[in-house]
Design an enzyme around this catalytic site. Sequence first.
Site, PDB file in Angstrom:
ATOM      1  N   ASN A  39       0.879  -1.175   0.000  1.00 59.91           N
ATOM      2  CA  ASN A  39       0.000   0.000   0.000  1.00 59.91           C
ATOM      3  C   ASN A  39       0.917   1.226   0.000  1.00 59.91           C
ATOM      4  O   ASN A  39       1.515   1.545   1.020  1.00 59.91           O
ATOM      5  CB  ASN A  39      -0.901  -0.017   1.241  1.00 59.91           C
ATOM      6  CG  ASN A  39      -1.711   1.265   1.377  1.00 59.91           C
ATOM      7  OD1 ASN A  39      -1.759   2.094   0.453  1.00 59.91           O
ATOM      8  ND2 ASN A  39      -2.349   1.453   2.524  1.00 59.91           N
ATOM      9  N   TRP A  40       1.000   1.857  -1.157  1.00 63.08           N
ATOM     10  CA  TRP A  40       1.923   2.994  -1.293  1.00 63.08           C
ATOM     11  C   TRP A  40       1.385   4.276  -0.667  1.00 63.08           C
ATOM     12  O   TRP A  40       2.104   5.277  -0.617  1.00 63.08           O
ATOM     13  CB  TRP A  40       2.264   3.219  -2.766  1.00 63.08           C
ATOM     14  CG  TRP A  40       3.290   2.261  -3.298  1.00 63.08           C
ATOM     15  CD1 TRP A  40       3.966   1.303  -2.589  1.00 63.08           C
ATOM     16  CD2 TRP A  40       3.774   2.175  -4.648  1.00 63.08           C
ATOM     17  NE1 TRP A  40       4.838   0.639  -3.416  1.00 63.08           N
ATOM     18  CE2 TRP A  40       4.738   1.151  -4.687  1.00 63.08           C
ATOM     19  CE3 TRP A  40       3.473   2.867  -5.833  1.00 63.08           C
ATOM     20  CZ2 TRP A  40       5.414   0.807  -5.856  1.00 63.08           C
ATOM     21  CZ3 TRP A  40       4.144   2.518  -6.998  1.00 63.08           C
ATOM     22  CH2 TRP A  40       5.104   1.495  -7.011  1.00 63.08           C
ATOM     23  N   LYS A  41       0.116   4.263  -0.250  1.00 62.89           N
ATOM     24  CA  LYS A  41      -0.484   5.466   0.343  1.00 62.89           C
ATOM     25  C   LYS A  41      -0.231   6.669  -0.578  1.00 62.89           C
ATOM     26  O   LYS A  41      -0.299   6.520  -1.787  1.00 62.89           O
ATOM     27  CB  LYS A  41       0.046   5.659   1.773  1.00 62.89           C
ATOM     28  CG  LYS A  41      -0.108   4.379   2.605  1.00 62.89           C
ATOM     29  CD  LYS A  41       0.111   4.560   4.074  1.00 62.89           C
ATOM     30  CE  LYS A  41      -0.115   3.225   4.797  1.00 62.89           C
ATOM     31  NZ  LYS A  41      -0.009   3.312   6.238  1.00 62.89           N
TER      32      LYS A  41
ATOM     33  N   GLY B  78       2.687   2.136  10.935  1.00 66.31           N
ATOM     34  CA  GLY B  78       3.682   3.196  10.805  1.00 66.31           C
ATOM     35  C   GLY B  78       4.423   3.503  12.100  1.00 66.31           C
ATOM     36  O   GLY B  78       5.116   4.510  12.201  1.00 66.31           O
TER      37      GLY B  78
ATOM     38  N   SER C 252       3.388  -2.269  10.356  1.00 60.80           N
ATOM     39  CA  SER C 252       4.839  -2.406  10.564  1.00 60.80           C
ATOM     40  C   SER C 252       5.382  -3.772  10.142  1.00 60.80           C
ATOM     41  O   SER C 252       6.241  -4.346  10.807  1.00 60.80           O
ATOM     42  CB  SER C 252       5.213  -2.096  12.014  1.00 60.80           C
ATOM     43  OG  SER C 252       4.909  -0.742  12.318  1.00 60.80           O
TER      44      SER C 252
ATOM     45  N   GLY D 260       2.835  -1.119   4.270  1.00 64.08           N
ATOM     46  CA  GLY D 260       2.946   0.302   3.962  1.00 64.08           C
ATOM     47  C   GLY D 260       4.392   0.682   3.687  1.00 64.08           C
ATOM     48  O   GLY D 260       4.936   0.434   2.614  1.00 64.08           O
ATOM     49  N   GLY D 261       5.040   1.297   4.675  1.00 57.81           N
ATOM     50  CA  GLY D 261       6.383   1.856   4.512  1.00 57.81           C
ATOM     51  C   GLY D 261       7.384   0.932   3.832  1.00 57.81           C
ATOM     52  O   GLY D 261       8.134   1.356   2.949  1.00 57.81           O
TER      53      GLY D 261
ATOM     54  N   GLU E  40      -6.740   4.973   7.883  1.00 53.61           N
ATOM     55  CA  GLU E  40      -6.448   6.390   7.583  1.00 53.61           C
ATOM     56  C   GLU E  40      -7.647   7.059   6.909  1.00 53.61           C
ATOM     57  O   GLU E  40      -7.895   8.255   7.108  1.00 53.61           O
ATOM     58  CB  GLU E  40      -5.174   6.483   6.720  1.00 53.61           C
ATOM     59  CG  GLU E  40      -3.929   6.177   7.558  1.00 53.61           C
ATOM     60  CD  GLU E  40      -2.763   5.566   6.800  1.00 53.61           C
ATOM     61  OE1 GLU E  40      -2.759   5.605   5.555  1.00 53.61           O
ATOM     62  OE2 GLU E  40      -1.851   5.030   7.462  1.00 53.61           O
TER      63      GLU E  40
ATOM     64  N   HIS F  51      -9.566   1.609   4.882  1.00 52.24           N
ATOM     65  CA  HIS F  51      -8.289   1.736   5.601  1.00 52.24           C
ATOM     66  C   HIS F  51      -8.484   2.677   6.790  1.00 52.24           C
ATOM     67  O   HIS F  51      -9.238   3.648   6.705  1.00 52.24           O
ATOM     68  CB  HIS F  51      -7.206   2.275   4.653  1.00 52.24           C
ATOM     69  CG  HIS F  51      -5.831   2.148   5.238  1.00 52.24           C
ATOM     70  ND1 HIS F  51      -5.347   3.040   6.175  1.00 52.24           N
ATOM     71  CD2 HIS F  51      -4.858   1.234   5.041  1.00 52.24           C
ATOM     72  CE1 HIS F  51      -4.123   2.660   6.522  1.00 52.24           C
ATOM     73  NE2 HIS F  51      -3.796   1.571   5.854  1.00 52.24           N
TER      74      HIS F  51
ATOM     75  N   GLU G 245      -5.547  -4.807  10.503  1.00 50.86           N
ATOM     76  CA  GLU G 245      -4.525  -3.787  10.716  1.00 50.86           C
ATOM     77  C   GLU G 245      -4.783  -3.070  12.045  1.00 50.86           C
ATOM     78  O   GLU G 245      -5.547  -2.095  12.090  1.00 50.86           O
ATOM     79  CB  GLU G 245      -4.548  -2.760   9.580  1.00 50.86           C
ATOM     80  CG  GLU G 245      -4.191  -3.326   8.225  1.00 50.86           C
ATOM     81  CD  GLU G 245      -3.523  -2.287   7.323  1.00 50.86           C
ATOM     82  OE1 GLU G 245      -2.451  -2.590   6.791  1.00 50.86           O
ATOM     83  OE2 GLU G 245      -4.062  -1.168   7.174  1.00 50.86           O
TER      84      GLU G 245
END
Length: 241
Positions: free
Chosen positions: A9-11, A171, A204, A225-226, A98, A96, A165
């Site tokens: 997930n590149w956000k 993150g 994470s 993510g990251g 966010e 999500h 999640e």
Amino acid sequence: MRKIVIAGNWKMFKTQREASEFLQKFMPELENTPEEREVLLCAPFTALGILSKSLHNSRVQLGAQNVHWEDEGAYTGEISGSMLTEVGVRYVIVGHSERRQYFGETDETVNQRLLAAQRHSLTPILCVGETKQQRDAGDTELLITTQLKKDLVEVDQQNLVIAYEPIWAIGTGDTCEATEANRVIGLIRSQLKVPDVPIQYGGSVKPNNIDEIMAQPEIDGALVGGASLEPASFARIVNYQ
Ligand code: 13P
């Protein structure tokens, strides 16, 4: 056999140029990746076109990060299912944390978006998970059960991926213990009508914890993510042992 789905997930990261540069380094790393692992990149809307061209006939699938519940209309800033399928998108992240936290997404809108995704033959990835406060109060099970109940009204579970999640793990570098993620994912599975829905863990996920996460019997993949932004790191995750 449940499907294994490893998704990046590149956000809100990566321009078209950066997306292309990523693929140049990432694709050669997949030569020995077992066939049965579904690998996908959920990119920002502006990068979908160029990724779609580069990924044509490759083993990597394309995902988006949101879809509107109407097929078209006066909804400034939103995107429809047919706009996504036209550029080759197959999966879409829905609900999500966010989106729920910063953009007012509710269980009702999540449900509407899931139904719209399926109407357009997209496979939605439904995200559920608790805050730290909810976990500390012992409300994890209740929260997740409630989210699933509301989000999945009339949703076809044959065409669905779920991502657990925990919000406190996103993150933060504070990964949920693999055995605890396995327990909650087992709980999620027990609430479903279709037992072989792939259920991912997200929060994470890194090259140094993916092997332990994927060794858990209930966990069918990861939503990353990251660590999906860097080709070598996402490749190590996709090529977990
Ligand atoms: P991180 O892997 O950066 O914690 O993000 C997880 C996530 O939100 C994936 O959807």
